[in-house]
Design an enzyme around this catalytic site. Structure first.
Site, mmCIF file in Angstrom:
data_model
loop_
_atom_site.group_PDB
_atom_site.id
_atom_site.type_symbol
_atom_site.label_atom_id
_atom_site.label_comp_id
_atom_site.label_asym_id
_atom_site.label_seq_id
_atom_site.Cartn_x
_atom_site.Cartn_y
_atom_site.Cartn_z
ATOM 1 N N ASP A 196 -1.785 6.376 6.481
ATOM 2 C CA ASP A 196 -2.793 5.427 6.014
ATOM 3 C C ASP A 196 -3.024 4.437 7.153
ATOM 4 O O ASP A 196 -2.221 3.550 7.400
ATOM 5 C CB ASP A 196 -2.274 4.708 4.763
ATOM 6 C CG ASP A 196 -3.258 3.671 4.230
ATOM 7 O OD1 ASP A 196 -4.305 3.444 4.870
ATOM 8 O OD2 ASP A 196 -2.961 3.083 3.169
ATOM 9 N N LYS B 265 -12.018 -2.423 6.559
ATOM 10 C CA LYS B 265 -11.215 -3.278 7.432
ATOM 11 C C LYS B 265 -11.790 -3.270 8.854
ATOM 12 O O LYS B 265 -12.153 -4.298 9.389
ATOM 13 C CB LYS B 265 -9.748 -2.820 7.456
ATOM 14 C CG LYS B 265 -9.149 -2.530 6.081
ATOM 15 C CD LYS B 265 -8.864 -3.784 5.265
ATOM 16 C CE LYS B 265 -8.684 -3.531 3.777
ATOM 17 N NZ LYS B 265 -7.564 -2.712 3.392
ATOM 18 N N TRP C 258 0.822 -1.211 0.000
ATOM 19 C CA TRP C 258 0.000 0.000 0.000
ATOM 20 C C TRP C 258 0.850 1.252 0.000
ATOM 21 O O TRP C 258 0.520 2.234 -0.673
ATOM 22 C CB TRP C 258 -0.997 -0.027 1.156
ATOM 23 C CG TRP C 258 -1.966 -1.167 1.018
ATOM 24 C CD1 TRP C 258 -2.065 -2.254 1.829
ATOM 25 C CD2 TRP C 258 -2.940 -1.360 -0.025
ATOM 26 N NE1 TRP C 258 -3.047 -3.099 1.359
ATOM 27 C CE2 TRP C 258 -3.603 -2.578 0.230
ATOM 28 C CE3 TRP C 258 -3.322 -0.613 -1.134
ATOM 29 C CZ2 TRP C 258 -4.621 -3.077 -0.585
ATOM 30 C CZ3 TRP C 258 -4.343 -1.102 -1.954
ATOM 31 C CH2 TRP C 258 -4.970 -2.318 -1.681
#
Ligand SMILES: *Cc1c(COP(=O)(O)O)cnc(C)c1O
Length: 361
Positions: free
Chosen positions: A172, A196, A103
């Site tokens: 993030d 998530k 990511w």
């Protein structure tokens, strides 16, 4: 299927059963409106109460100061990868990034499309992202320092956040948001894709500090400017109302049923240690990351033998453990044990792993 499975999916992922039941129970007639929440106007009082409650709960759970705003933005976490450099780069000042996995790599790629001077000041790519780098220096002139708090695919998690000095941190937090308390003061912006730890996919929760808003260029497309979301309380256009409603229910569960982030962290630590104890004592299961930085949210591991690994994954599936296969880019195994995954589910998986080992050694 009558029974619900033990859900270890990486995202979209498990949600608290109480939340799912509440959605079901109020679906046809939301709070006496005679319609469901997804048939209600985003300008109606009923929805206004939902989104305001979600914002207030976020502020309380994270003990956010008045200098922070809570925004809901469509497009998930990946959309933030491009909005951040677009909105928050200072002219002629570099963007500093730490690269700790898939990511982060994607976030860096998006920044480089827009800004020439993007610097990767630290990386763990040399060892396949199995650890978190240390001993790096943040350029004191940098616009910001971006990092990923929990590396969903590789299974590492920062225990102590990097020190940016006076440089604002941008993080993030998609896969460990609201899983433990955070000192938010050094952060200029925090973002998390909802699927998530928070709710359904398709929306990111963004926390932005007031001083960051001053950086936003005024020639951006309206929908891509954080100022638009701030000035319109996330209601510039039609937001993903159902996702925000579910997020509000999850935050209510976190605050009122669990009792806040300290308690959530205690439970998450207990869950993670159940799995890591099995891995540490095992002769056939092996962790894939440095034990000093392994994730409380995504426990990644392999089996010593490939054939055995295949058997383990198919036996796990047959026994009602869903989502234990690692990400397609890395293989192996991964149990995602987000907030909503119960300690009973984790105990069952730990026991299943032990039984599998006894049967196969
Ligand atoms: C899942 C994930 C993303 C991607 O989220 P999307 O909503 O699919 O864009 C980004 N960062 C991290 C850390 C993630 O876990």
């Amino acid at each position: 299927m009558e029974e619900r499975v033990h859900n270890f999916n990486a995202g979209p992922a498990a949600l608290p059963l109480e939340v799912l039941e509440e959605i079901r129970n109020s679906f046809l007639n939301f709070k006496g409106t005679g319609m469901s929440i997804i048939e209600t106007s985003h300008r109606a009082v009923a929805f206004d109460e939902v989104i305001n409650d979600a914002v207030e709960r976020t502020k309380r759970l994270l003990k956010l100061g008045d200098e922070f705003s809570v925004l809901f933005i469509q497009g998930g976490a990946s959309h933030q990868f491009c909005m951040i450099p677009m909105n928050l780069s200072l002219p002629n000042k570099p963007l500093d990034y730490i690269n700790t996995g898939t990511w982060s790599t994607k976030a860096i790629k998006e920044a480089r499309i827009q800004v020439e001077d993007v610097r990767v000041i630290a990386s763990s790519e040399d060892k396949n992202f199995s650890y978190l780098p240390s001993g790096f220096t943040v350029d004191k002139d940098a616009s910001f320092l971006h990092f990923t708090s929990n590396n969903t695919i590789k299974g590492t998690q920062w225990k102590k956040y990097p020190d940016g000095g006076d440089v604002p941190l941008i993080c993030d937090m998609s896969s460990d948001f609201m899983s433990h308390p955070v000192d938010t003061r050094p952060f200029g912006l925090i973002y998390a894709g909802a699927q998530k730890n928070l709710g359904p996919a398709g929306v990111a929760l963004v926390i932005i500090r007031d001083d960051m808003l001053k950086r936003i260029p005024n020639n951006l497309p309206t929908i891509l400017s954080y100022a638009t979301y701030k000035d319109n309380d996330s209601l510039f256009n039609t937001p993903p109302t159902f996702a925000i409603y579910v997020i509000d229910l999850v935050l209510t569960w976190l605050e009122d049923t669990i009792g806040g982030l300290e308690e959530m962290e205690r439970i998450n630590k207990e869950k993670a240690s159940l799995l890591y104890e099995v891995i540490d004592e095992s002769k056939i299961f092996k962790g894939t990351t440095d034990s000093s930085c392994r994730s409380m949210m995504n426990a990644t591991f392999r089996l010593t033998d490939e054939e055995l690994e295949k058997n383990f994954l198919s036996d796990a599936m047959k026994n009602g453990f869903v989502g234990v296969k690692g990400h397609k880019s890395v293989g192996g195994c991964r149990a995602s044990i987000y907030n909503a995954v119960t300690i009973e589910s984790v105990k069952s998986l730990a026991n299943f792993m032990k039984e599998f080992e006894s049967a196969n050694t």
